[in-house]
Design a protein around this motif. Structure first.
Motif, PDB file in Angstrom:
ATOM      1  N   VAL A 141     -17.504 -33.476 -20.369  1.00 16.17           N
ATOM      2  CA  VAL A 141     -17.402 -33.232 -21.806  1.00 16.17           C
ATOM      3  C   VAL A 141     -18.337 -34.196 -22.526  1.00 16.17           C
ATOM      4  O   VAL A 141     -18.484 -35.324 -22.075  1.00 16.17           O
ATOM      5  CB  VAL A 141     -15.947 -33.505 -22.252  1.00 16.17           C
ATOM      6  N   PRO A 142     -18.908 -33.791 -23.585  1.00 12.18           N
ATOM      7  CA  PRO A 142     -19.624 -34.781 -24.395  1.00 12.18           C
ATOM      8  C   PRO A 142     -18.643 -35.854 -24.867  1.00 12.18           C
ATOM      9  O   PRO A 142     -17.516 -35.542 -25.194  1.00 12.18           O
ATOM     10  CB  PRO A 142     -20.146 -33.978 -25.592  1.00 12.18           C
ATOM     11  N   SER A 143     -19.099 -37.076 -24.844  1.00 13.72           N
ATOM     12  CA  SER A 143     -18.182 -38.206 -24.817  1.00 13.72           C
ATOM     13  C   SER A 143     -17.066 -38.168 -25.845  1.00 13.72           C
ATOM     14  O   SER A 143     -15.906 -38.075 -25.500  1.00 13.72           O
ATOM     15  CB  SER A 143     -18.944 -39.506 -24.979  1.00 13.72           C
ATOM     16  N   ASN A 144     -17.363 -38.290 -27.096  1.00 14.00           N
ATOM     17  CA  ASN A 144     -16.254 -38.418 -28.012  1.00 14.00           C
ATOM     18  C   ASN A 144     -15.624 -37.095 -28.349  1.00 14.00           C
ATOM     19  O   ASN A 144     -14.575 -37.035 -28.976  1.00 14.00           O
ATOM     20  CB  ASN A 144     -16.701 -39.111 -29.285  1.00 14.00           C
ATOM     21  N   GLU A 145     -16.293 -36.089 -27.976  1.00 11.78           N
ATOM     22  CA  GLU A 145     -15.668 -34.794 -28.188  1.00 11.78           C
ATOM     23  C   GLU A 145     -14.576 -34.570 -27.167  1.00 11.78           C
ATOM     24  O   GLU A 145     -13.893 -33.548 -27.197  1.00 11.78           O
ATOM     25  CB  GLU A 145     -16.697 -33.674 -28.081  1.00 11.78           C
ATOM     26  N   ALA A 146     -14.434 -35.532 -26.268  1.00 13.00           N
ATOM     27  CA  ALA A 146     -13.421 -35.377 -25.230  1.00 13.00           C
ATOM     28  C   ALA A 146     -12.062 -35.094 -25.833  1.00 13.00           C
ATOM     29  O   ALA A 146     -11.294 -34.283 -25.320  1.00 13.00           O
ATOM     30  CB  ALA A 146     -13.362 -36.623 -24.386  1.00 13.00           C
ATOM     31  N   VAL A 147     -11.793 -35.758 -26.889  1.00 12.79           N
ATOM     32  CA  VAL A 147     -10.454 -35.580 -27.431  1.00 12.79           C
ATOM     33  C   VAL A 147     -10.263 -34.228 -28.055  1.00 12.79           C
ATOM     34  O   VAL A 147      -9.167 -33.873 -28.466  1.00 12.79           O
ATOM     35  CB  VAL A 147     -10.166 -36.666 -28.458  1.00 12.79           C
ATOM     36  N   LYS A 148     -11.328 -33.484 -28.182  1.00  9.97           N
ATOM     37  CA  LYS A 148     -11.135 -32.182 -28.794  1.00  9.97           C
ATOM     38  C   LYS A 148     -10.638 -31.157 -27.799  1.00  9.97           C
ATOM     39  O   LYS A 148     -10.311 -30.041 -28.151  1.00  9.97           O
ATOM     40  CB  LYS A 148     -12.456 -31.684 -29.375  1.00  9.97           C
ATOM     41  N   CYS A 149     -10.633 -31.553 -26.580  1.00 11.63           N
ATOM     42  CA  CYS A 149     -10.214 -30.564 -25.603  1.00 11.63           C
ATOM     43  C   CYS A 149      -8.761 -30.214 -25.805  1.00 11.63           C
ATOM     44  O   CYS A 149      -7.917 -31.053 -26.029  1.00 11.63           O
ATOM     45  CB  CYS A 149     -10.387 -31.129 -24.203  1.00 11.63           C
ATOM     46  N   GLN A 150      -8.542 -28.989 -25.717  1.00 11.79           N
ATOM     47  CA  GLN A 150      -7.157 -28.567 -25.892  1.00 11.79           C
ATOM     48  C   GLN A 150      -6.445 -28.593 -24.558  1.00 11.79           C
ATOM     49  O   GLN A 150      -7.010 -28.310 -23.528  1.00 11.79           O
ATOM     50  CB  GLN A 150      -7.123 -27.142 -26.431  1.00 11.79           C
ATOM     51  N   ILE A 151      -5.268 -28.953 -24.635  1.00 10.97           N
ATOM     52  CA  ILE A 151      -4.496 -28.937 -23.395  1.00 10.97           C
ATOM     53  C   ILE A 151      -3.293 -28.042 -23.603  1.00 10.97           C
ATOM     54  O   ILE A 151      -2.809 -27.866 -24.714  1.00 10.97           O
ATOM     55  CB  ILE A 151      -4.044 -30.339 -22.996  1.00 10.97           C
ATOM     56  N   LYS A 152      -2.916 -27.596 -22.605  1.00  8.09           N
ATOM     57  CA  LYS A 152      -1.711 -26.781 -22.695  1.00  8.09           C
ATOM     58  C   LYS A 152      -0.540 -27.689 -22.981  1.00  8.09           C
ATOM     59  O   LYS A 152      -0.492 -28.817 -22.538  1.00  8.09           O
ATOM     60  CB  LYS A 152      -1.467 -26.076 -21.375  1.00  8.09           C
ATOM     61  N   ILE A 153       0.375 -27.144 -23.637  1.00 13.63           N
ATOM     62  CA  ILE A 153       1.538 -27.959 -23.959  1.00 13.63           C
ATOM     63  C   ILE A 153       2.276 -28.311 -22.679  1.00 13.63           C
ATOM     64  O   ILE A 153       2.523 -27.472 -21.821  1.00 13.63           O
ATOM     65  CB  ILE A 153       2.483 -27.179 -24.880  1.00 13.63           C
ATOM     66  N   GLY A 154       2.595 -29.573 -22.582  1.00 14.79           N
ATOM     67  CA  GLY A 154       3.371 -29.972 -21.409  1.00 14.79           C
ATOM     68  C   GLY A 154       2.584 -30.817 -20.435  1.00 14.79           C
ATOM     69  O   GLY A 154       3.146 -31.511 -19.625  1.00 14.79           O
ATOM     70  N   TRP A 155       1.359 -30.694 -20.535  1.00 14.46           N
ATOM     71  CA  TRP A 155       0.562 -31.472 -19.606  1.00 14.46           C
ATOM     72  C   TRP A 155       0.039 -32.710 -20.315  1.00 14.46           C
ATOM     73  O   TRP A 155      -0.421 -32.647 -21.412  1.00 14.46           O
ATOM     74  CB  TRP A 155      -0.631 -30.653 -19.102  1.00 14.46           C
ATOM     75  N   GLU A 156       0.165 -33.740 -19.619  1.00  8.14           N
ATOM     76  CA  GLU A 156      -0.411 -34.950 -20.176  1.00  8.14           C
ATOM     77  C   GLU A 156      -1.868 -35.014 -19.810  1.00  8.14           C
ATOM     78  O   GLU A 156      -2.265 -34.631 -18.713  1.00  8.14           O
ATOM     79  CB  GLU A 156       0.277 -36.180 -19.561  1.00  8.14           C
TER      80      GLU A 156
ATOM     81  N   ALA B 149       0.695 -28.679 -34.023  1.00  6.96           N
ATOM     82  CA  ALA B 149       0.904 -30.109 -33.861  1.00  6.96           C
ATOM     83  C   ALA B 149      -0.145 -30.753 -32.978  1.00  6.96           C
ATOM     84  O   ALA B 149      -0.625 -31.850 -33.247  1.00  6.96           O
ATOM     85  CB  ALA B 149       2.308 -30.366 -33.315  1.00  6.96           C
ATOM     86  N   GLU B 150      -0.468 -30.059 -31.880  1.00  2.00           N
ATOM     87  CA  GLU B 150      -1.374 -30.754 -30.967  1.00  2.00           C
ATOM     88  C   GLU B 150      -2.755 -30.858 -31.559  1.00  2.00           C
ATOM     89  O   GLU B 150      -3.484 -31.817 -31.318  1.00  2.00           O
ATOM     90  CB  GLU B 150      -1.407 -30.061 -29.605  1.00  2.00           C
ATOM     91  N   ARG B 151      -3.112 -29.935 -32.360  1.00  2.00           N
ATOM     92  CA  ARG B 151      -4.418 -30.052 -32.999  1.00  2.00           C
ATOM     93  C   ARG B 151      -4.419 -31.238 -33.949  1.00  2.00           C
ATOM     94  O   ARG B 151      -5.379 -31.990 -34.049  1.00  2.00           O
ATOM     95  CB  ARG B 151      -4.730 -28.774 -33.756  1.00  2.00           C
ATOM     96  N   ARG B 152      -3.305 -31.350 -34.635  1.00  5.40           N
ATOM     97  CA  ARG B 152      -3.237 -32.472 -35.554  1.00  5.40           C
ATOM     98  C   ARG B 152      -3.342 -33.783 -34.806  1.00  5.40           C
ATOM     99  O   ARG B 152      -4.022 -34.708 -35.223  1.00  5.40           O
ATOM    100  CB  ARG B 152      -1.918 -32.424 -36.316  1.00  5.40           C
ATOM    101  N   ARG B 153      -2.670 -33.820 -33.683  1.00  6.06           N
ATOM    102  CA  ARG B 153      -2.691 -35.076 -32.943  1.00  6.06           C
ATOM    103  C   ARG B 153      -4.086 -35.391 -32.451  1.00  6.06           C
ATOM    104  O   ARG B 153      -4.538 -36.523 -32.489  1.00  6.06           O
ATOM    105  CB  ARG B 153      -1.720 -34.988 -31.776  1.00  6.06           C
TER     106      ARG B 153
END
Lengths: 429, 558
Positions: free
Chosen positions: A402-417, A340-344
């Motif tokens: 992070v390279p600018s728009n690739e920022a959103v590609k960073c994965q986060i652990k579930i639970g952390w905003e 799911a988080e990848r999709r998001r």
């Protein structure tokens, strides 16, 4: 430019705006008409007054003009009711909707005013003058069409039924006759091709060898006609005359463009007259109109052919739609299975327009906690894009670079905003 | 013979083939094609045959392929300057080395004399307007007197020695090139054509002769690897050869040797013009040759009134050479320029704001008087919309096909999904539009005038759509179509023809499908011929009538 006859007659018929310029406008209009469709100012005036004598001429005029527009063959000797029928159909085809016109008698005995209205409507609607000028243009050059429109063979009228008249309905057609015909057809195409190539070669020869000789600097070279003109000048006197006549026509057209507001105002007075008369005759016409409505129209080939085309297209599109539907559902279900988080993230990514890859500082804040390096788990993808954790001054790894728009590609652990504030770094970090 | 007789012949032949032991060898792969091919060129057949279905065959071809409309074709870059040299050596294998040899001083002298004589001829010709014939005849004597060696050589050309002419001519080419000040460029072709009807008469007779030779030699020379760049080089060759031929025939010498002279000339000119200004050399050569031919022409015409105007045939050819200097006749030029300017002004002319407003007012008022539930689209608009939609299904399915089945990254997969969803919405939009169009057709059908029972009356007027040019309505500008090489022009012609042909093939395919397939499903044919029927239909529908599968009868041995 006030001419005596029409001018004073128009004055007699009632005051109208621009009475002086009107004869000029009408005269220019008449002179700008193609030579095969004669229009005289007197005819227009009579038509406004709805004189029956003007009707036949007007039908003929419309016939000639519409035939030229539609590119068909015609002659002035065509029967008047054929002409009238054609004009009505052509007007319907262009979308003219005055019922009075369609009710006019087919012997051409009345209705010149209606025809005048139809004529003016055509003038505007299909840019009649411009089209006529363009179609009747004197051709001095080598021309070719680049139109790729397909003329629908199945619709061509008379030719298709002329096959092998010796066969009766009982006879069987030998399939080898078809094969023979097919071979013949291919041969004809080949010889046509060869002839075209030959023509092309000769054309090129002339173009090449006469470049630089033409009056017109842009063209630069002669055409086949002009080449022949040089050799046999006396055959081409008519061409010169045609050119001159066309020039005069064009000049009349330009004059008309200057004066045309007057004409349109005059046409409005025609409408005014009709409205006045119409008020008087309205109750009588009402029931006539109703009675003319029922039409059988079960046999309209135009509608049938269009309906056939529409149906075919609909069938194709519906088949495509079904195919797409199946495909999309399949893909969607596959997509739903992804984490799911990848999709998001990926859908988030689409919100950021692609931009230059400037480094961006992201401040990552945990929910009330300080981010630790375990929290900021950089996925392989993000790492491959150059994201790394940067130590803040306090030493706690709060910031991600992070390279600018690739920022959103960073994965986060579930639970952390992830609270992303993009701050563009100046210079390298 | 008519069709019936032909059919009988066909059957007889077929029967003969069949009787060869039940083998199917009568129809070889490609047999159909060969039959078609050989039936095609049979000369007597075409005019007498029952109508080769005009709708299908030649008439259809003619209408489509021959339709010229409103575009101009224009050459913008006559590629005459670059790249000639590299192509020259490739073309003509038979290069004559004679051009490399130095011309003898004697020949140079003769050439000098000839040049001077010809210049004088030019001067005299220019000054004379009324009686060119006598003057030229008078002149014809002079060069014959002065440049005697050359003249005699060319007059007794072939029987004496076929080599003299080519040698002197090629020598002339070589020597003229370095000289190049003798270029008779002030020579204008204009004068004779316009002011002298006598000259024109002979000129008209000549082209009939020379044209037949011209294209032949032009064809010959251009068939040798004709690319546009070589065009220029070939033209002097062809014209010189024309001139050689004309001179030879005029002097009534053996044609065989003239042909050899022709070839030698071709090769010599080609080789000699490999360097330097091809055009100038060619022009000089042709002018000089032309004058000599002209003088020959005059003199021989004086002697032999029945000799055809060979004198003017080189003139036709020199038009080709002097093309850059040709001028259109004055009345035409004037009319043309005025016409051109008028068109330009008309094109730039715009409807004034007053006029636009007045038009709008009138149109709106008159439209209020139209039938009250007026359909949204007029028939012409319906047809245009439909035309736009024709290609949509195939385009969209192409896009659908183009989407790959699996994707390297999630991102691509997502994008592909979005694309497909977009295509879905497009499809539904088109379907909605088609429904609207159908409704419009229905409402227009209701309004259709005069359509009560008489089907025949509808048809001719319903065809108006076909005749419409699909340029924008009322555009007064005719775009110029520029092409930059001969190959482009050829490709343009060829591709257009191919498009027409493919349109026709598609239509034919549809027709044959609807006609032939039911035959397969319908009644049984005699067993023996069923296989042939299947094969024939297969060939027609699946192989385009070109390739025939071989039928093999597989008999099971019990």
């Amino acid at each position: 430019m006030v001419r005596k006859g029409p001018g004073s007659a128009a004055g007699r018929a009632g005051a109208m705006p621009g009475g002086r310029a009107l004869p000029g406008a009408v005269g220019a209009l008449c002179r700008a008409m193609p030579p095969r469709a004669r229009l005289v100012p007197e005819g227009l005036r009579r038509a406004k007054l709805d004189r029956p004598q003007a009707t036949l001429d007007f039908w003929r005029l419309l016939y000639a003009l519409l035939k030229q527009i539609h590119g068909g063959k015609w002659s002035e000797a065509d029967a008047i009711d054929t002409q009238i029928r054609f004009v009505k159909l052509a007007l319907w085809y262009q979308g003219y909707g005055r019922p009075e016109l369609y009710r006019l008698p087919s012997d051409g005995s009345a209705g010149s005013r209606e025809l005048l209205l139809a004529f003016s409507w055509l003038l505007h609607r299909i840019s009649l003058l411009e089209q006529l000028l363009a179609r009747n243009r004197v051709r001095t050059g080598d021309e070719t069409s680049v139109c790729m429109c397909e003329d629908d063979l199945s619709q061509s009228e008379q030719g298709t039924t002329e096959i092998a008249p010796e066969y009766g309905p009982e006879d069987r057609v030998d399939v080898r006759y078809l094969q023979w015909l097919n071979g013949r057809l291919r041969f004809q195409w080949r010889s046509l091709h060869a002839q075209h190539q030959e023509q092309c070669k000769l054309l090129h020869k002339i173009h090449l060898l006469t470049s630089g000789s033409h009056v017109d600097q842009i063209l630069g070279h002669f055409s086949v006609t002009e080449m022949d003109l040089i050799r046999q000048t006396e055959n081409y006197k008519q061409l010169v005359q045609l050119l001159e006549r066309e020039t005069m026509q064009l000049e009349a057209f330009l004059e008309w463009k200057q004066l045309e507001p007057v004409y349109w105002q005059w046409m409005e007075t025609v409408l005014d007259n009709m409205a006045e008369e119409g008020n008087m005759c309205k109750p009588q016409d009402a029931h006539i109109e109703k009675s003319s409505l029922p039409k059988v129209t079960s046999c309209c080939p135009w509608a049938d052919s269009l309906t056939g085309q529409i149906n075919k297209l609909s069938r194709d599109l519906m088949a495509l739609r079904d195919q797409l539907h199946e495909l999309v559902t399949h893909r969607k279900s596959a997509w739903e299975e992804k984490p799911a988080e990848r999709r998001r993230l990926i859908s988030l990514q689409r919100q950021f327009p692609a931009g230059p890859c400037e480094p961006v500082l992201l401040r990552v804040r945990g929910l009330g906690k300080e981010a630790t390096s375990e929290m900021l788990e950089l996925g392989d993808e993000a790492k491959s894009l150059g994201a790394h954790v940067k130590d803040d001054r306090e030493g706690s790894p709060r910031a991600l670079v992070v390279p600018s728009n690739e920022a959103v590609k960073c994965q986060i652990k579930i639970g952390w905003e992830i609270n992303v504030t993009k701050t563009h770094l100046k210079g390298k970090s | 013979m008519g069709f019936a007789g032909w059919r009988r012949r066909w059957w007889r032949r077929w029967a003969a083939e069949r009787s060869g032991g039940g083998s199917w060898s009568g129809w070889r792969p490609g047999a159909g094609a060969s039959c078609g091919g050989e039936c095609g060129p049979e000369p007597g057949r075409s005019p007498r045959d029952p109508p080769q279905p005009p709708g299908w065959g030649s008439r259809g071809c003619r209408e489509r392929a021959g339709g010229v409309r409103q575009r101009r074709v224009l050459c913008v870059h006559p590629p005459c300057r670059d790249g000639q040299d590299d192509e020259q050596p490739e073309t003509e294998a038979s290069s004559k080395d004679g051009c490399e040899s130095r011309p003898s001083p004697k020949e140079l002298e003769e050439l000098e004399l000839l040049n001077r004589a010809l210049e004088k001829a030019l001067r005299v010709r220019k000054s004379i307007s009324k009686t060119p014939l006598e003057a030229q005849v008078a002149l014809a004597e002079k060069p014959t007197g002065e440049g005697s060696a050359f003249e005699n050589a060319s007059e007794q050309q072939v029987p004496v020695s076929g080599r003299d002419v080519p040698v002197s001519r090629e020598a002339r080419a070589v020597s003229k090139k370095p000289a190049s000040m003798k270029k008779p460029s002030p020579y204008q072709l204009r004068a004779p054509y316009r002011t002298d009807p006598d000259v024109k008469k002979t000129q008209r007779r000549a082209p009939a002769r020379c044209v037949s030779q011209g294209p032949r030699t032009a064809g010959k020379s251009s068939s040798k690897g004709a690319v546009s760049r070589q065009g220029k080089s070939h033209r002097p060759a062809s014209s010189a050869s024309d001139q050689g031929v004309c001179a030879a025939t005029e002097l009534q010498n053996a044609p065989g040797s003239s042909k050899s002279a022709l070839k030698e000339q071709q090769s010599s000119i080609r080789d000699s013009s490999g360097e330097g200004n091809l055009v100038a050399a060619g022009r000089q050569l042709i002018d000089a040759g032309k004058k000599s031919c002209g003088s020959h022409g005059e003199s021989s015409r004086k002697e032999n009134p029945t000799a055809e105007g060979g004198s003017t045939s080189p003139r036709t050819v020199t038009i080709q050479q002097q093309g850059c200097q040709l001028k259109l006749p004055h009345p035409y030029r004037k009319a043309y320029s005025r016409n051109c300017r008028a068109w330009e002004r008309s094109r730039l002319c715009q409807t004034s704001a007053d006029a636009a407003a007045a038009r709008k007012r009138f149109t709106e008022r008159i439209q209020t008087t139209f039938c009250s539930p007026m359909p949204a689209l007029s028939p012409v608009e319906i047809e245009e919309e439909l035309k736009v939609l024709q290609d949509i299904p195939s385009l969209l399915s192409q896009y659908v096909e183009a989407e790959p089945a699996d994707h390297p990254t999630l991102q691509r997969e997502y994008e592909s999904l979005l694309t497909l969803e977009g295509l879905q919405s497009t499809v539904s939009q088109c379907l909605r539009k088609l429904q609207l169009l159908q409704a419009a057709v229905e409402s227009q059908k209701r309004l259709h005038p005069d359509c009560t029972g008489d089907v025949g009356s509808c048809c001719p007027a319903c065809v108006p759509a076909r005749g419409r040019a699909c340029g924008g309505a009322g555009t007064l500008a005719v775009p110029l179509l520029w092409y930059s090489s001969f190959q482009e022009l050829r490709d343009l012609f060829a591709l257009k023809l191919q498009v027409s042909m493919l349109h026709q093939e598609i239509a034919l395919q549809k027709l044959t499908m609807t006609e032939l397939l039911p035959v397969l499903e319908s009644e049984a044919c005699p067993e023996a011929s069923a296989a042939q029927l299947y094969r024939a239909i297969y060939t027609q529908l699946c192989e385009g009538g070109k390739r025939f599968p071989v039928l093999v009868r597989d008999e099971l041995a019990d």
